[in-house]
Design a protein around this motif. Structure first.
Motif, short mmCIF file in Angstrom:
data_model
loop_
_atom_site.label_atom_id
_atom_site.label_comp_id
_atom_site.label_asym_id
_atom_site.label_seq_id
_atom_site.Cartn_x
_atom_site.Cartn_y
_atom_site.Cartn_z
N ASN A 92 0.82 -1.22 0.00
CA ASN A 92 0.00 0.00 0.00
C ASN A 92 0.85 1.27 0.00
O ASN A 92 0.42 2.32 0.42
CB ASN A 92 -1.02 0.00 1.15
CG ASN A 92 -0.38 0.10 2.51
OD1 ASN A 92 0.83 -0.04 2.65
ND2 ASN A 92 -1.18 0.36 3.51
N MET B 289 3.26 2.39 1.75
CA MET B 289 3.59 3.09 2.99
C MET B 289 5.01 3.62 2.95
O MET B 289 5.35 4.58 3.64
CB MET B 289 3.45 2.14 4.19
CG MET B 289 2.05 1.87 4.59
SD MET B 289 1.29 3.27 5.42
CE MET B 289 1.73 2.91 7.11
N LEU C 199 6.41 7.43 2.33
CA LEU C 199 6.45 8.49 3.32
C LEU C 199 7.83 8.65 3.93
O LEU C 199 8.10 9.62 4.63
CB LEU C 199 5.42 8.21 4.41
CG LEU C 199 4.01 8.41 3.87
CD1 LEU C 199 3.05 7.43 4.44
CD2 LEU C 199 3.55 9.83 4.13
N SER D 135 -2.62 8.00 -3.71
CA SER D 135 -2.42 7.23 -2.49
C SER D 135 -3.69 7.13 -1.64
O SER D 135 -3.92 6.12 -0.98
CB SER D 135 -1.27 7.79 -1.68
OG SER D 135 -1.55 9.12 -1.34
N ILE D 136 -4.53 8.16 -1.66
CA ILE D 136 -5.77 8.08 -0.87
C ILE D 136 -6.64 6.94 -1.39
O ILE D 136 -7.11 6.08 -0.65
CB ILE D 136 -6.55 9.41 -0.93
CG1 ILE D 136 -5.73 10.50 -0.25
CG2 ILE D 136 -7.89 9.28 -0.27
CD1 ILE D 136 -6.42 11.85 -0.22
N ARG E 229 -5.08 3.49 -0.70
CA ARG E 229 -5.17 3.01 0.68
C ARG E 229 -6.60 2.75 1.10
O ARG E 229 -6.85 2.11 2.13
CB ARG E 229 -4.46 3.98 1.61
CG ARG E 229 -2.99 3.98 1.31
CD ARG E 229 -2.14 4.67 2.30
NE ARG E 229 -0.79 4.74 1.78
CZ ARG E 229 -0.08 5.84 1.71
NH1 ARG E 229 -0.60 6.97 2.13
NH2 ARG E 229 1.13 5.82 1.23
N MET F 235 -5.06 -1.54 6.01
CA MET F 235 -3.95 -2.13 6.77
C MET F 235 -4.28 -2.17 8.25
O MET F 235 -4.85 -1.25 8.80
CB MET F 235 -2.70 -1.30 6.54
CG MET F 235 -1.47 -1.95 7.09
SD MET F 235 0.00 -1.20 6.39
CE MET F 235 1.23 -2.38 6.89
N GLY G 232 -11.28 7.29 8.52
CA GLY G 232 -10.76 7.45 7.17
C GLY G 232 -11.49 8.54 6.41
O GLY G 232 -10.88 9.36 5.74
N LYS H 132 -13.39 10.92 7.85
CA LYS H 132 -13.30 12.16 8.62
C LYS H 132 -11.97 12.87 8.37
O LYS H 132 -11.93 14.06 8.09
CB LYS H 132 -13.42 11.80 10.10
CG LYS H 132 -14.40 12.68 10.82
CD LYS H 132 -14.40 12.36 12.29
CE LYS H 132 -14.49 13.67 13.01
NZ LYS H 132 -14.66 13.56 14.43
N LEU H 133 -10.88 12.11 8.48
CA LEU H 133 -9.56 12.74 8.37
C LEU H 133 -9.27 13.19 6.95
O LEU H 133 -8.54 14.14 6.73
CB LEU H 133 -8.48 11.78 8.85
CG LEU H 133 -8.51 11.45 10.34
CD1 LEU H 133 -7.48 10.41 10.68
CD2 LEU H 133 -8.26 12.70 11.16
N ASN H 134 -9.84 12.47 5.98
CA ASN H 134 -9.61 12.89 4.60
C ASN H 134 -10.54 14.00 4.17
O ASN H 134 -10.43 14.51 3.07
CB ASN H 134 -9.79 11.70 3.66
CG ASN H 134 -8.55 10.83 3.65
OD1 ASN H 134 -7.44 11.34 3.61
ND2 ASN H 134 -8.74 9.53 3.70
N GLY H 135 -11.48 14.38 5.04
CA GLY H 135 -12.38 15.46 4.71
C GLY H 135 -13.48 15.07 3.74
O GLY H 135 -14.09 15.93 3.10
N ARG I 121 -12.22 -0.12 11.24
CA ARG I 121 -11.81 1.15 10.63
C ARG I 121 -11.36 0.92 9.19
O ARG I 121 -11.62 1.73 8.31
CB ARG I 121 -10.67 1.72 11.46
CG ARG I 121 -10.11 3.02 10.98
CD ARG I 121 -9.15 3.57 11.98
NE ARG I 121 -7.94 2.77 12.09
CZ ARG I 121 -7.03 2.92 13.05
NH1 ARG I 121 -7.18 3.82 13.97
NH2 ARG I 121 -5.97 2.16 13.08
N PHE J 278 -14.01 1.41 4.56
CA PHE J 278 -13.77 1.80 3.16
C PHE J 278 -14.18 0.73 2.16
O PHE J 278 -14.04 0.91 0.97
CB PHE J 278 -12.29 2.09 2.94
CG PHE J 278 -11.86 3.47 3.35
CD1 PHE J 278 -12.64 4.57 3.04
CD2 PHE J 278 -10.66 3.67 4.01
CE1 PHE J 278 -12.23 5.84 3.37
CE2 PHE J 278 -10.25 4.94 4.36
CZ PHE J 278 -11.05 6.02 4.04
#
Lengths: 260, 297
Positions: free
Chosen positions: A60, A62, A65, A87-88, A91, A96, A116, A118-121, A169, A173
């Motif tokens: 994925n 990772m 980064l 990448s959004i 993932r 994971m 997922g 919420k944080l990505n808006g 979590r 998705f």
């Protein structure tokens, strides 16, 4: 060394000549090629430091980064090169789960499941949120245990419950593939058994790639097994065959507990 | 039998001597701790005894009287009328302004340092910030005087004062932010990464909320540290006898007032009450800090 790598027909994920290096010239994963079958559990085994987790994290992306890590080779998801997927999106398709349960400590159980989005808006309707949360928590058999305390902090749960929350979590998705990096190594035997039951249930809908230190766990729940040693993929085959009749001498030594 | 008793006696004797040594040492520790905290108790006691009678509503609402008024009040056996309203508003104004400047810069620097532990540039910044912490506050006052008072506001001003306070706050906030963020386990960050969250959102939506307790603690400690600073303000804000909200004008602050009252024999009583107020305020801030730290842990 004689390698024995099974050829998977119509793989959902194809790894082609993948090499990953943390330092220049030092490869943690060397030239690995393999396919992964849809709706199955594929276990990656091997002694510490053999590159299991490194291989998993390449799937994925990772590694990108950490700028010092170099990745060579290609990985295809449904015949599409993963380096061409944002990448959004990637993932969201390849979730994971980590070694230790890591729910977000500031968020409630409810918010953790939809973290997922919420944080990505990503904006979604309240009713849809509720549905996602309920479905994900039902899938990981946690709904009955937490339905009355959805708005409590996720860190109040027990270790096993937290780990199932982390799986939920990822499921929020609706991913195609779930990567698991020794998901039960920090859990007690009862919680481990629950996670294992969950995995065999989840494979009906998802493809699971599981890194494990625990040979018996791989034997219990996986359909296919990979054995890695010093960064190389030594043997890859159906779990039953690999465990009963390993081709490679190293695999046999590992499985009989001579090292590792 | 006799020998056994004798032996036992010697043994217990030796043991009781060791016990006595332990007791002496323990008492000595308690005694020294008492000495260590006694200044605080004496200070607070003195401030309360001398200062409490000056504190009334007037003390917070009004500015200090002139010498003559104070003298008549004392001669009539009354308390000095008026108080430190100009100091309170000035302190709030300058600390707020300093916070607005120092908090964003300090927190972002702290994030940078914690995210790039071993980079050369980060090490340089870390060392410079540590040097900054050791700079005497009067020197910061002189610097702010040269930069702001002479060149920008062309006169003593609250703005110049808040610049020197902001420079004092910076290293404290940087350090506490860095230390707080370093304590957050990497797995939390990786969890956010595995959900495809972009880097800046990981910082602002995951790391900062998780470390909020530590950040708030650092900010409040920095504020309580600069609240009592006098030296840098003498050269920058100078002081003022009226309530002032114009940042380009000279402004008073509670510690500056204490210094002014001290220099006027007739206003001496106000020294105690202003000191009591300042001390009480800083004490309350510190208690809040402790509460926050406890709540977030």
């Amino acid at each position: 060394m004689n390698k024995a790598i099974i050829d998977i027909k119509n793989p959902v994920l194809t790894i082609e000549n993948l090499s990953v290096s943390y330092e220049k010239g030092k490869y943690a994963v060397k030239d690995v090629s393999a396919g992964v079958k849809k709706n199955s559990i594929t276990a990656i085994m091997g002694p510490s430091g053999c590159g299991k987790s490194t291989l998993l994290r390449a799937i994925n992306r990772m590694h990108e980064l950490y700028p010092s890590i170099q990745t060579l080779g290609k990985i295809y998801l449904d015949n599409k090169d993963i380096s061409s997927i944002p990448s959004i999106k990637l993932r969201q398709k390849i979730g994971m789960v980590f070694q230790r349960p890591n729910p977000f400590p500031t968020m409630s159980i409810y918010d953790n499941v939809i973290a997922g989005y919420k944080l990505n808006g990503t904006r979604i309707k309240r009713s849809k949120k509720d549905k996602i949360v309920e479905k994900s928590l039902c899938d990981v058999v946690l709904w009955d245990e937490v339905k009355d305390s959805l708005h409590k902090r996720g860190t109040f749960l027990s270790g096993g419950q937290q780990q199932r929350l982390c799986v939920a979590r990822t499921l929020a998705f609706q991913p195609e593939i779930i990567l698991m990096d020794e998901p039960t190594s920090a859990l007690d035997p009862i919680a481990t058994a629950k996670i294992e039951d969950l995995l065999t249930e989840l494979k009906k809908k998802y493809t699971i790639i599981l890194v494990t230190h625990n040979m018996s766990q791989a034997a219990r729940i996986s359909d296919f097994s990979m054995f890695m040693y010093l960064g190389e993929l030594i043997e890859y085959g159906k779990t039953k065959e690999l465990f009963t009749n390993p081709v490679n001498k190293k695999t046999e030594e590992y499985l009989t507990g001579k090292f590792g | 039998m006799e020998i056994l008793l004798k032996y036992k006696k010697i043994q217990t004797d030796g043991f009781s001597f060791r016990l006595a040594k332990n007791k002496v040492f323990f008492c000595f520790m308690i005694f020294m701790s008492m000495i260590a905290i006694s200044p605080v108790i004496f200070i607070i006691a003195k401030l309360i005894i001398k200062g409490i009678r000056q504190i009334n509503l007037d003390f917070f609402y009004n500015v200090a009287p002139n010498t003559l008024e104070a003298m008549t009040a004392i001669a009539n056996g009354e308390i000095i009328p008026g108080g430190i309203a100009n100091g309170i508003t000035g302190s709030i104004l300058m600390v707020l302004l300093a916070s607005v400047m120092a908090i964003p810069a300090g927190i972002l620097t702290g994030i940078y340092l914690s995210e790039n532990q071993d980079k050369l540039f980060a090490n340089i910044i870390r060392n410079i910030s540590e040097i900054l912490q050791g700079v005497p506050s009067i020197v910061l006052g002189i610097i702010s005087y040269l930069w702001i008072v002479i060149n920008i506001t062309k006169g003593f001003s609250a703005f110049a004062g808040s610049i020197s306070l902001a420079i004092m706050m910076l290293p404290l906030i940087i350090k506490s932010t860095e230390e707080t963020l370093k304590m957050i386990p990497l797995t939390i960050k990786e969890a956010a990464m595995s959900l495809g969250v972009p880097y800046h959102k990981i910082i602002f939506k995951v790391l900062l909320p998780t470390g909020m307790g530590g950040l708030l603690t650092g900010i409040l400690l920095a504020i309580s540290r600069v609240l009592g600073e006098t030296a840098p303000l003498m050269l920058t804000a100078l002081g003022s006898s009226v309530i002032n909200f114009d940042v380009t004008k000279p402004t008073s602050a509670v510690p500056l007032l204490i210094w002014e009252f001290y220099n006027d024999p007739n206003l001496l009583d106000l020294v105690w009450s202003s000191s009591l107020f300042l001390m009480g305020f800083v004490l309350i801030l510190n208690i809040i800090v402790k509460r926050i730290a406890k709540k977030y842990n």
